[in-house]
Scaffold this motif. Sequence first.
Motif, PDB file in Angstrom:
ATOM      1  N   PHE A 133       0.777  -1.244   0.000  1.00 16.48           N
ATOM      2  CA  PHE A 133       0.000   0.000   0.000  1.00 16.48           C
ATOM      3  C   PHE A 133       0.809   1.295   0.000  1.00 16.48           C
ATOM      4  N   GLU A 134       2.029   1.309   0.523  1.00 12.82           N
ATOM      5  CA  GLU A 134       2.751   2.590   0.588  1.00 12.82           C
ATOM      6  C   GLU A 134       3.276   3.064  -0.775  1.00 12.82           C
ATOM      7  N   PRO A 135       3.843   2.197  -1.614  1.00 16.17           N
ATOM      8  CA  PRO A 135       4.212   2.675  -2.950  1.00 16.17           C
ATOM      9  C   PRO A 135       2.995   3.185  -3.719  1.00 16.17           C
ATOM     10  N   ALA A 136       1.859   2.508  -3.542  1.00 19.98           N
ATOM     11  CA  ALA A 136       0.634   2.962  -4.208  1.00 19.98           C
ATOM     12  C   ALA A 136       0.212   4.331  -3.691  1.00 19.98           C
ATOM     13  N   ALA A 137       0.376   4.555  -2.386  1.00 20.33           N
ATOM     14  CA  ALA A 137       0.029   5.852  -1.808  1.00 20.33           C
ATOM     15  C   ALA A 137       0.933   6.951  -2.349  1.00 20.33           C
ATOM     16  N   ALA A 138       2.221   6.650  -2.497  1.00 24.55           N
ATOM     17  CA  ALA A 138       3.161   7.641  -3.042  1.00 24.55           C
ATOM     18  C   ALA A 138       2.801   7.986  -4.483  1.00 24.55           C
ATOM     19  N   ALA A 139       2.450   6.968  -5.269  1.00 28.08           N
ATOM     20  CA  ALA A 139       2.052   7.208  -6.654  1.00 28.08           C
ATOM     21  C   ALA A 139       0.779   8.048  -6.715  1.00 28.08           C
ATOM     22  N   VAL A 196       1.874   1.831   9.742  1.00 33.52           N
ATOM     23  CA  VAL A 196       3.199   2.405   9.489  1.00 33.52           C
ATOM     24  C   VAL A 196       3.865   2.742  10.808  1.00 33.52           C
ATOM     25  N   GLN A 197       3.093   3.338  11.711  1.00 32.61           N
ATOM     26  CA  GLN A 197       3.626   3.721  13.018  1.00 32.61           C
ATOM     27  C   GLN A 197       4.221   2.519  13.730  1.00 32.61           C
ATOM     28  N   ARG A 239       6.480   5.794  -6.813  1.00 32.63           N
ATOM     29  CA  ARG A 239       6.243   4.403  -6.401  1.00 32.63           C
ATOM     30  C   ARG A 239       7.563   3.667  -6.155  1.00 32.63           C
ATOM     31  N   GLU A 240       8.486   3.785  -7.098  1.00 33.87           N
ATOM     32  CA  GLU A 240       9.759   3.078  -6.989  1.00 33.87           C
ATOM     33  C   GLU A 240      10.618   3.629  -5.865  1.00 33.87           C
ATOM     34  N   MET A 242       9.553   4.963  -3.088  1.00 32.41           N
ATOM     35  CA  MET A 242       8.987   4.473  -1.830  1.00 32.41           C
ATOM     36  C   MET A 242       9.345   3.005  -1.623  1.00 32.41           C
ATOM     37  N   ARG A 243       9.305   2.223  -2.677  1.00 33.58           N
ATOM     38  CA  ARG A 243       9.683   0.814  -2.567  1.00 33.58           C
ATOM     39  C   ARG A 243      11.121   0.676  -2.059  1.00 33.58           C
ATOM     40  N   ARG A 244      12.013   1.500  -2.564  1.00 36.47           N
ATOM     41  CA  ARG A 244      13.411   1.424  -2.130  1.00 36.47           C
ATOM     42  C   ARG A 244      13.559   1.787  -0.663  1.00 36.47           C
ATOM     43  N   VAL A 245      12.831   2.792  -0.227  1.00 42.27           N
ATOM     44  CA  VAL A 245      12.911   3.214   1.179  1.00 42.27           C
ATOM     45  C   VAL A 245      12.430   2.105   2.110  1.00 42.27           C
ATOM     46  N   ILE A 246      11.298   1.499   1.786  1.00 42.19           N
ATOM     47  CA  ILE A 246      10.757   0.431   2.632  1.00 42.19           C
ATOM     48  C   ILE A 246      11.704  -0.766   2.640  1.00 42.19           C
ATOM     49  N   GLN A 247      12.236  -1.105   1.487  1.00 40.19           N
ATOM     50  CA  GLN A 247      13.137  -2.245   1.386  1.00 40.19           C
ATOM     51  C   GLN A 247      14.417  -2.004   2.183  1.00 40.19           C
TER      52      GLN A 247
END
Length: 261
Positions: A133-139, A196-197, A239-240, A242-247
Amino acid sequence: MGNAGKTTNSDWLRRSLMTLVQAGGGGERASNHTAFVVDQLGRAIVAGEYPPETMIPLDPDLCEMFGVSRTVVREAKKTLIAKGLIQSKAKVGTHVRPANEWTMFDQDVMRWHATVKNPTRFYEELFEIRMIFEPAAAAQAAARTNRIACAQLYELCDDLARADSRADFALADYEFHKEVLRLSGNRFLQSLGDLVQTALYSLFLSDQGAALSDRREKVAQSHRAIVAAIASGAPQEAREAMRRVIQDGYWNAVPEKAALL
């Protein structure tokens, strides 16, 4: 750091983090007896001290164990029932429900999982759901937001870069991700801020990576990449990023996973 009006969730995270860095690490008994019993029993259940389908101690034994009244024990059990951890049956007793029936989006249930001895599977599940859901939210935010609306995000990146403590760093990180969810304009996504918290709280607990001073600017830069994409109206880039940050956050919390790549 961030908006002047802090949310209840931010306050909860701040109190939790500050408790961890204080002497005693949260070992003091809560002033609210019911909350204390809920917390102790909840932690024990999640840690496997009371496996699924087994009975928890009888009310008189719990009263003696925690030094509280039967009223407190009953209220604590009601709370744990609402969280899906236990089930009470007349003339049978109270048993622990299977783990797949627990209310995993409950703030306390997630927090208890974060404090167990080997929470790797919990981190994996958090990582999986955040990547959904977070990459989708960023997009989504990139499709809706202009540069002016991103000022708060840039400020929070600066907070990450100059954080003096791990607690301040975690709070800035939480505020950043919560703001991205808000900018998505989707109320369902915004409501996932608690997840997220708790994810960031659990990563704070497990942090085994480099010293804060060695990585805070790197983390701030990766977050700035998200903001730049959102401000530029570039959904795929956001999207990408955010994916990198989470990873990266996941690999820092579970370094043995990164070593396998």
